[in-house]
Structure formats: C-alpha cells, structure tokens
Design a protein around this motif. Sequence first.
Motif, PDB file in Angstrom:
ATOM      1  N   LEU A 195       4.214 -17.704   6.466  1.00  0.00           N
ATOM      2  CA  LEU A 195       4.687 -16.345   6.728  1.00  0.00           C
ATOM      3  C   LEU A 195       4.460 -15.441   5.519  1.00  0.00           C
ATOM      4  CD1 LEU A 195       6.140 -14.501   8.753  1.00  0.00           C
ATOM      5  CD2 LEU A 195       8.256 -15.175   7.646  1.00  0.00           C
ATOM      6  N   ILE A 196       4.794 -15.935   4.336  1.00  0.00           N
ATOM      7  CA  ILE A 196       4.569 -15.158   3.102  1.00  0.00           C
ATOM      8  C   ILE A 196       3.079 -14.923   2.892  1.00  0.00           C
ATOM      9  CG2 ILE A 196       4.730 -15.262   0.579  1.00  0.00           C
ATOM     10  CD1 ILE A 196       7.411 -16.715   0.966  1.00  0.00           C
ATOM     11  N   ASN A 197       2.291 -15.946   3.106  1.00  0.00           N
ATOM     12  CA  ASN A 197       0.839 -15.839   2.945  1.00  0.00           C
ATOM     13  C   ASN A 197       0.249 -14.831   3.922  1.00  0.00           C
ATOM     14  OD1 ASN A 197      -1.647 -16.448   1.898  1.00  0.00           O
ATOM     15  ND2 ASN A 197      -1.894 -18.308   3.083  1.00  0.00           N
ATOM     16  N   GLY A 198       0.714 -14.833   5.161  1.00  0.00           N
ATOM     17  CA  GLY A 198       0.243 -13.859   6.149  1.00  0.00           C
ATOM     18  C   GLY A 198       0.638 -12.436   5.784  1.00  0.00           C
ATOM     19  N   PHE A 199       1.841 -12.279   5.237  1.00  0.00           N
ATOM     20  CA  PHE A 199       2.290 -10.958   4.802  1.00  0.00           C
ATOM     21  C   PHE A 199       1.418 -10.430   3.664  1.00  0.00           C
ATOM     22  CE2 PHE A 199       5.080  -8.208   2.245  1.00  0.00           C
ATOM     23  CZ  PHE A 199       5.391  -7.269   3.199  1.00  0.00           C
ATOM     24  N   ILE A 200       1.112 -11.280   2.707  1.00  0.00           N
ATOM     25  CA  ILE A 200       0.247 -10.884   1.583  1.00  0.00           C
ATOM     26  C   ILE A 200      -1.154 -10.543   2.092  1.00  0.00           C
ATOM     27  CG2 ILE A 200      -0.858 -11.708  -0.542  1.00  0.00           C
ATOM     28  CD1 ILE A 200       1.705 -13.359  -1.035  1.00  0.00           C
ATOM     29  N   ALA A 201      -1.653 -11.328   3.042  1.00  0.00           N
ATOM     30  CA  ALA A 201      -2.985 -11.049   3.607  1.00  0.00           C
ATOM     31  C   ALA A 201      -3.003  -9.726   4.357  1.00  0.00           C
ATOM     32  CB  ALA A 201      -3.413 -12.175   4.530  1.00  0.00           C
ATOM     33  N   GLY A 202      -1.906  -9.374   5.019  1.00  0.00           N
ATOM     34  CA  GLY A 202      -1.823  -8.070   5.673  1.00  0.00           C
ATOM     35  C   GLY A 202      -1.913  -6.934   4.677  1.00  0.00           C
ATOM     36  N   ILE A 203      -1.276  -7.117   3.520  1.00  0.00           N
ATOM     37  CA  ILE A 203      -1.357  -6.108   2.454  1.00  0.00           C
ATOM     38  C   ILE A 203      -2.780  -6.033   1.907  1.00  0.00           C
ATOM     39  CG2 ILE A 203      -0.570  -5.558   0.119  1.00  0.00           C
ATOM     40  CD1 ILE A 203       2.155  -6.761   0.948  1.00  0.00           C
ATOM     41  N   ILE A 204      -3.405  -7.180   1.710  1.00  0.00           N
ATOM     42  CA  ILE A 204      -4.785  -7.200   1.224  1.00  0.00           C
ATOM     43  C   ILE A 204      -5.710  -6.517   2.224  1.00  0.00           C
ATOM     44  CG2 ILE A 204      -6.740  -8.752   0.773  1.00  0.00           C
ATOM     45  CD1 ILE A 204      -4.744 -10.590  -0.616  1.00  0.00           C
ATOM     46  N   TYR A 205      -5.459  -6.719   3.510  1.00  0.00           N
ATOM     47  CA  TYR A 205      -6.251  -6.057   4.539  1.00  0.00           C
ATOM     48  C   TYR A 205      -6.109  -4.539   4.441  1.00  0.00           C
ATOM     49  CZ  TYR A 205      -7.303  -4.024   9.037  1.00  0.00           C
ATOM     50  OH  TYR A 205      -7.775  -3.198  10.010  1.00  0.00           O
ATOM     51  N   GLN A 206      -4.895  -4.063   4.276  1.00  0.00           N
ATOM     52  CA  GLN A 206      -4.671  -2.612   4.163  1.00  0.00           C
ATOM     53  C   GLN A 206      -5.394  -2.042   2.944  1.00  0.00           C
ATOM     54  OE1 GLN A 206      -3.228  -0.777   6.474  1.00  0.00           O
ATOM     55  NE2 GLN A 206      -2.692  -2.571   7.677  1.00  0.00           N
ATOM     56  N   ILE A 207      -5.348  -2.752   1.842  1.00  0.00           N
ATOM     57  CA  ILE A 207      -6.043  -2.307   0.628  1.00  0.00           C
ATOM     58  C   ILE A 207      -7.556  -2.313   0.854  1.00  0.00           C
ATOM     59  CG2 ILE A 207      -6.545  -2.935  -1.770  1.00  0.00           C
ATOM     60  CD1 ILE A 207      -3.626  -3.980  -1.906  1.00  0.00           C
ATOM     61  N   ALA A 208      -8.070  -3.352   1.524  1.00  0.00           N
ATOM     62  CA  ALA A 208      -9.515  -3.424   1.800  1.00  0.00           C
ATOM     63  C   ALA A 208      -9.967  -2.300   2.717  1.00  0.00           C
ATOM     64  CB  ALA A 208      -9.859  -4.781   2.410  1.00  0.00           C
ATOM     65  N   LEU A 228      -2.177  -4.468  14.347  1.00  0.00           N
ATOM     66  CA  LEU A 228      -2.540  -5.749  14.943  1.00  0.00           C
ATOM     67  C   LEU A 228      -3.666  -6.431  14.175  1.00  0.00           C
ATOM     68  CD1 LEU A 228      -2.285  -4.988  18.753  1.00  0.00           C
ATOM     69  CD2 LEU A 228      -0.702  -6.265  17.306  1.00  0.00           C
ATOM     70  N   ARG A 229      -4.562  -5.651  13.604  1.00  0.00           N
ATOM     71  CA  ARG A 229      -5.612  -6.242  12.774  1.00  0.00           C
ATOM     72  C   ARG A 229      -5.009  -6.867  11.511  1.00  0.00           C
ATOM     73  NH1 ARG A 229     -10.869  -7.405  14.133  1.00  0.00           N
ATOM     74  NH2 ARG A 229     -10.717  -5.602  15.446  1.00  0.00           N
ATOM     75  N   GLY A 230      -3.926  -6.286  10.996  1.00  0.00           N
ATOM     76  CA  GLY A 230      -3.206  -6.900   9.876  1.00  0.00           C
ATOM     77  C   GLY A 230      -2.603  -8.237  10.265  1.00  0.00           C
ATOM     78  N   THR A 231      -2.149  -8.351  11.515  1.00  0.00           N
ATOM     79  CA  THR A 231      -1.638  -9.628  12.010  1.00  0.00           C
ATOM     80  C   THR A 231      -2.760 -10.657  12.107  1.00  0.00           C
ATOM     81  OG1 THR A 231       0.002  -8.415  13.293  1.00  0.00           O
ATOM     82  CG2 THR A 231      -0.372 -10.706  13.896  1.00  0.00           C
ATOM     83  N   ILE A 232      -3.921 -10.226  12.559  1.00  0.00           N
ATOM     84  CA  ILE A 232      -5.075 -11.124  12.611  1.00  0.00           C
ATOM     85  C   ILE A 232      -5.470 -11.545  11.194  1.00  0.00           C
ATOM     86  CG2 ILE A 232      -7.534 -11.252  13.182  1.00  0.00           C
ATOM     87  CD1 ILE A 232      -6.890  -9.469  15.595  1.00  0.00           C
ATOM     88  N   ALA A 233      -5.374 -10.633  10.251  1.00  0.00           N
ATOM     89  CA  ALA A 233      -5.684 -10.961   8.857  1.00  0.00           C
ATOM     90  C   ALA A 233      -4.741 -12.037   8.342  1.00  0.00           C
ATOM     91  CB  ALA A 233      -5.587  -9.711   7.995  1.00  0.00           C
ATOM     92  N   GLY A 234      -3.477 -11.981   8.734  1.00  0.00           N
ATOM     93  CA  GLY A 234      -2.531 -13.032   8.353  1.00  0.00           C
ATOM     94  C   GLY A 234      -2.910 -14.371   8.941  1.00  0.00           C
ATOM     95  N   ALA A 235      -3.399 -14.375  10.176  1.00  0.00           N
ATOM     96  CA  ALA A 235      -3.841 -15.625  10.798  1.00  0.00           C
ATOM     97  C   ALA A 235      -5.101 -16.163  10.124  1.00  0.00           C
ATOM     98  CB  ALA A 235      -4.089 -15.408  12.283  1.00  0.00           C
ATOM     99  N   VAL A 236      -5.990 -15.267   9.731  1.00  0.00           N
ATOM    100  CA  VAL A 236      -7.207 -15.684   9.027  1.00  0.00           C
ATOM    101  C   VAL A 236      -6.851 -16.304   7.678  1.00  0.00           C
ATOM    102  CG1 VAL A 236      -9.273 -14.793   7.859  1.00  0.00           C
ATOM    103  CG2 VAL A 236      -8.758 -14.080  10.174  1.00  0.00           C
ATOM    104  N   SER A 237      -5.809 -15.791   7.041  1.00  0.00           N
ATOM    105  CA  SER A 237      -5.477 -16.270   5.700  1.00  0.00           C
ATOM    106  C   SER A 237      -4.944 -17.689   5.686  1.00  0.00           C
ATOM    107  CB  SER A 237      -4.466 -15.334   5.042  1.00  0.00           C
ATOM    108  OG  SER A 237      -3.206 -15.484   5.661  1.00  0.00           O
ATOM    109  N   ILE A 238      -4.399 -18.178   6.795  1.00  0.00           N
ATOM    110  CA  ILE A 238      -3.934 -19.565   6.815  1.00  0.00           C
ATOM    111  C   ILE A 238      -4.874 -20.481   7.585  1.00  0.00           C
ATOM    112  CG2 ILE A 238      -1.534 -18.941   6.521  1.00  0.00           C
ATOM    113  CD1 ILE A 238      -1.189 -19.649   9.523  1.00  0.00           C
ATOM    114  N   SER A 239      -6.008 -19.976   8.025  1.00  0.00           N
ATOM    115  CA  SER A 239      -6.913 -20.773   8.851  1.00  0.00           C
ATOM    116  C   SER A 239      -7.746 -21.779   8.065  1.00  0.00           C
ATOM    117  CB  SER A 239      -7.839 -19.862   9.657  1.00  0.00           C
ATOM    118  OG  SER A 239      -8.684 -19.145   8.787  1.00  0.00           O
ATOM    119  N   VAL A 240      -7.709 -21.737   6.747  1.00  0.00           N
ATOM    120  CA  VAL A 240      -8.441 -22.728   5.963  1.00  0.00           C
ATOM    121  C   VAL A 240      -7.854 -24.113   6.209  1.00  0.00           C
ATOM    122  CG1 VAL A 240      -8.934 -23.504   3.630  1.00  0.00           C
ATOM    123  CG2 VAL A 240      -9.201 -21.133   4.199  1.00  0.00           C
ATOM    124  N   SER A 241      -6.544 -24.220   6.152  1.00  0.00           N
ATOM    125  CA  SER A 241      -5.857 -25.486   6.394  1.00  0.00           C
ATOM    126  C   SER A 241      -4.479 -25.191   6.956  1.00  0.00           C
ATOM    127  CB  SER A 241      -5.754 -26.273   5.093  1.00  0.00           C
ATOM    128  OG  SER A 241      -5.015 -27.445   5.292  1.00  0.00           O
TER     129      SER A 241
END
Length: 104
Positions: A36-49, A13-26
Amino acid sequence: MDLGIQYDIFILLRGTIAGAVSISVSPSGYEAWTALINGFIAGIIYQIAVKIAYMIKIDDTLHICQTHGACAFYSLFSICLFHKTEGFFFNDVFIRSTDGLTDE
C-alpha cells in the motif's frame, strides 16, 4: 506556477494503475501494508512524471511512459527496500554479519 494540468478521473485511475505496476516486479515479496505504501509512492511518482512530461512537451496522450516507465523504474528500486525477507527495512545486516563470530 500553473502547469495547466487538471486532475480528472483518468489521472486518478492511472495513478492507481501506477501503484499496481510498482508492485508487479514481485507481488508475493511484499507485505500488505508495504504494498500500500509502495503504491502510494508510485502514484506520487506518476504525478511528478506527468508534470515533467508536460513541461518538456512529450506527446504521450495515454501516459504510458509515465505509468509503465517511471513507475517500473521505481519498482526495481523499491523491491530492494520493501521486500519482506530481503528488503533493507526488514533485514538486520548487523545480526547477519555477527552470526559467524564466537567468543573463544
């Protein structure tokens, strides 16, 4: 190499929140499929972080730094790529640069 991280509902669920954070700029600057693609990539970045923070022993039990730090940094980069009018993938630089040229 076992890092000792177990995937549970909190991590997912935190990965899902990371996806929402990644599109919150605009949020209005994205098409639905690019968000959707951007949120998926952000979820991967979250897991790596999370794995990097575990390896260097950062004590962040709520993963705030990984969610809002790494993914917000990625969102600043991704708006340049995925913006629906000015993004790199949606903007034809060649056509724009040759608009002023005329054959006389």
